[in-house]
Each structure stands twice: as structure tokens, then as C-alpha cells.
Design a protein around this motif. Structure first.
Motif, PDB file in Angstrom:
ATOM      1  N   ILE A   5       0.844  -1.207   0.000  1.00  0.00           N
ATOM      2  CA  ILE A   5       0.000   0.000   0.000  1.00  0.00           C
ATOM      3  C   ILE A   5       0.876   1.253   0.000  1.00  0.00           C
ATOM      4  CG2 ILE A   5      -1.641   1.349   1.384  1.00  0.00           C
ATOM      5  CD1 ILE A   5      -2.782  -1.408   2.316  1.00  0.00           C
ATOM      6  N   THR A   6       1.877   1.272   0.866  1.00  0.00           N
ATOM      7  CA  THR A   6       2.778   2.424   0.961  1.00  0.00           C
ATOM      8  C   THR A   6       3.483   2.671  -0.370  1.00  0.00           C
ATOM      9  OG1 THR A   6       3.113   1.978   3.314  1.00  0.00           O
ATOM     10  CG2 THR A   6       4.729   3.386   2.238  1.00  0.00           C
ATOM     11  N   LYS A   7       3.930   1.610  -1.004  1.00  0.00           N
ATOM     12  CA  LYS A   7       4.614   1.739  -2.298  1.00  0.00           C
ATOM     13  C   LYS A   7       3.689   2.362  -3.346  1.00  0.00           C
ATOM     14  CE  LYS A   7       6.968  -0.848  -5.879  1.00  0.00           C
ATOM     15  NZ  LYS A   7       7.072  -2.128  -6.548  1.00  0.00           N
ATOM     16  N   LYS A   8       2.443   1.876  -3.421  1.00  0.00           N
ATOM     17  CA  LYS A   8       1.485   2.410  -4.398  1.00  0.00           C
ATOM     18  C   LYS A   8       1.178   3.889  -4.144  1.00  0.00           C
ATOM     19  CE  LYS A   8      -0.988  -1.692  -5.878  1.00  0.00           C
ATOM     20  NZ  LYS A   8      -2.301  -2.274  -6.117  1.00  0.00           N
ATOM     21  N   ILE A   9       1.071   4.252  -2.878  1.00  0.00           N
ATOM     22  CA  ILE A   9       0.766   5.637  -2.526  1.00  0.00           C
ATOM     23  C   ILE A   9       1.921   6.547  -2.949  1.00  0.00           C
ATOM     24  CG2 ILE A   9       0.474   7.224  -0.570  1.00  0.00           C
ATOM     25  CD1 ILE A   9      -1.175   4.962   0.764  1.00  0.00           C
ATOM     26  N   LYS A  10       3.132   6.116  -2.683  1.00  0.00           N
ATOM     27  CA  LYS A  10       4.291   6.916  -3.076  1.00  0.00           C
ATOM     28  C   LYS A  10       4.399   7.039  -4.591  1.00  0.00           C
ATOM     29  CE  LYS A  10       6.754   6.414   1.192  1.00  0.00           C
ATOM     30  NZ  LYS A  10       7.949   6.051   1.899  1.00  0.00           N
ATOM     31  N   GLU A  11       3.996   5.977  -5.320  1.00  0.00           N
ATOM     32  CA  GLU A  11       3.993   6.033  -6.786  1.00  0.00           C
ATOM     33  C   GLU A  11       2.984   7.061  -7.304  1.00  0.00           C
ATOM     34  OE1 GLU A  11       3.291   1.986  -8.024  1.00  0.00           O
ATOM     35  OE2 GLU A  11       5.339   1.374  -7.559  1.00  0.00           O
ATOM     36  N   LEU A  12       1.941   7.325  -6.528  1.00  0.00           N
ATOM     37  CA  LEU A  12       0.959   8.345  -6.890  1.00  0.00           C
ATOM     38  C   LEU A  12       1.467   9.760  -6.602  1.00  0.00           C
ATOM     39  CD1 LEU A  12      -2.317   6.692  -5.523  1.00  0.00           C
ATOM     40  CD2 LEU A  12      -1.758   7.123  -7.931  1.00  0.00           C
ATOM     41  N   ASN A  43      -1.993   0.334  14.694  1.00  0.00           N
ATOM     42  CA  ASN A  43      -1.320  -0.920  14.359  1.00  0.00           C
ATOM     43  C   ASN A  43      -1.250  -1.053  12.831  1.00  0.00           C
ATOM     44  OD1 ASN A  43      -3.734  -2.170  13.347  1.00  0.00           O
ATOM     45  ND2 ASN A  43      -4.312  -2.785  15.416  1.00  0.00           N
ATOM     46  N   GLU A  44      -0.643  -2.121  12.360  1.00  0.00           N
ATOM     47  CA  GLU A  44      -0.419  -2.279  10.921  1.00  0.00           C
ATOM     48  C   GLU A  44      -1.716  -2.341  10.119  1.00  0.00           C
ATOM     49  OE1 GLU A  44       1.822  -5.309   7.817  1.00  0.00           O
ATOM     50  OE2 GLU A  44       2.596  -5.131   9.854  1.00  0.00           O
ATOM     51  N   LEU A  45      -2.708  -3.066  10.607  1.00  0.00           N
ATOM     52  CA  LEU A  45      -3.983  -3.158   9.896  1.00  0.00           C
ATOM     53  C   LEU A  45      -4.685  -1.806   9.875  1.00  0.00           C
ATOM     54  CD1 LEU A  45      -6.188  -4.730   8.430  1.00  0.00           C
ATOM     55  CD2 LEU A  45      -7.112  -5.379  10.668  1.00  0.00           C
ATOM     56  N   GLU A  46      -4.751  -1.143  11.015  1.00  0.00           N
ATOM     57  CA  GLU A  46      -5.390   0.173  11.065  1.00  0.00           C
ATOM     58  C   GLU A  46      -4.679   1.170  10.151  1.00  0.00           C
ATOM     59  OE1 GLU A  46      -6.998   0.204  15.700  1.00  0.00           O
ATOM     60  OE2 GLU A  46      -4.909   0.715  15.271  1.00  0.00           O
ATOM     61  N   THR A  47      -3.355   1.112  10.122  1.00  0.00           N
ATOM     62  CA  THR A  47      -2.583   1.998   9.254  1.00  0.00           C
ATOM     63  C   THR A  47      -2.892   1.711   7.791  1.00  0.00           C
ATOM     64  OG1 THR A  47      -0.800   2.189  10.881  1.00  0.00           O
ATOM     65  CG2 THR A  47      -0.243   2.719   8.597  1.00  0.00           C
ATOM     66  N   SER A  48      -2.942   0.448   7.419  1.00  0.00           N
ATOM     67  CA  SER A  48      -3.242   0.056   6.042  1.00  0.00           C
ATOM     68  C   SER A  48      -4.615   0.562   5.613  1.00  0.00           C
ATOM     69  CB  SER A  48      -3.194  -1.471   5.893  1.00  0.00           C
ATOM     70  OG  SER A  48      -1.916  -1.957   6.171  1.00  0.00           O
TER      71      SER A  48
END
Length: 146
Positions: A5-12, A43-48
Motif C-alpha cells: 500500500i505504501t509503495k502504491k501511494i508513493k507512486e501516486l 497498528n499495521e492493519l489500522e494503518t493500512s
């Protein structure tokens, strides 16, 4: 899931900043650049889930919209939640390979989303299964228009 998710967001072209917040997160513009602020205590799920939700606001151009009533805001939030659930369900299907026998109630429980989004999860699950296994949808799409 979070790394993807983080990678895709940064690509945007969206920056992510983790900080102390009273809420889960929000999307905004800082020096005309899109940025998502995330509560560092999630936590990781909430962040995602929060990252996907806030990304939907960017993709929908919500920062450019003038909101003059509660109903419009509720609609923007609902659309952002639908996007979040759509993306999460695609990722989960890629990991767990949903079948018609998959217990989507367990998915609902594990995501721990607000109760009013359970139907969105169920609809998304059924759409995935319908497309994947060429099964007729569980509802008549013209039901309300006859």
C-alpha cells in the motif's frame, strides 16, 4: 499488505507522515503537494486501512470540493470507505484465494470495521466470487428499477 500500500501511494506522488493525531488520519495538501497524515499509534492493519481510505480522498479530488452540509461529507466518507474495502478485498483475495466457500463473515470480523460497512464487504466479496467463478450475482441488479 502495508508495504504494498505504501509503495502504491508513493507512486501516486503522495507523501506520508506519521505523527501524533487525535484521529486515525487525514489527507491534505502541504505546499500544493498531497500528503497523508497518519496517527503513529495505529497498528499495521489500522494503518493500512487508513492509508487506503485517505488515498481515496486524493483520487476522488475531495480536497477540491466545497462541502456545505453533513450529507455531502457522509457521502465522501462512504465513497472513500468503499474504495478502501475494494482494495483490501483484492489484496486478501490475492493472498488467500477466495472461493465460494470462504467465510466472508470472518473477514468482516478480522477487519474490525464499523458495522455500517459490513454490507460493503459482503458485496465486494460476492463481486469477486461472481467474477472469478462466473457465478451469477446473488442479487438482481435491476431489482430496484422494475
Amino acid at each position: 499488505m502495508l508495504k504494498k500500500i505504501t509503495k502504491k501511494i508513493k507512486e501516486l506522488g503522495i507523501n506520508i507522515e506519521y505523527c501524533y493525531l487525535d484521529k486515525m488520519g487525514y489527507f491534505g495538501l502541504e505546499e500544493n503537494k498531497p500528503i497523508i497524515f497518519i496517527n503513529e499509534k495505529l497498528n499495521e492493519l489500522e494503518t493500512s486501512l487508513t492509508l487506503l481510505h485517505e488515498t481515496a480522498h486524493f483520487l476522488n479530488g475531495d480536497c477540491e470540493k466545497y462541502i456545505d452540509n453533513h450529507l455531502q461529507n457522509d457521502n465522501l466518507e462512504y465513497e472513500a470507505n468503499k474504495y478502501m474495502i475494494h482494495e483490501v478485498m483484492k489484496m486478501l483475495d490475492g493472498i488467500y484465494e477466495f472461493t465460494p466457500d470462504t467465510n466472508y463473515q470472518q473477514i468482516i470480523e478480522n477487519l474490525n470495521l464499523p458495522y455500517h460497512l459490513d454490507g460493503v464487504v459482503a458485496d465486494e466479496f460476492h463481486d469477486i466470487i461472481s467474477n472469478k467463478f462466473e457465478i451469477e450475482p446473488y442479487y438482481d441488479p435491476d431489482y430496484f428499477y422494475e
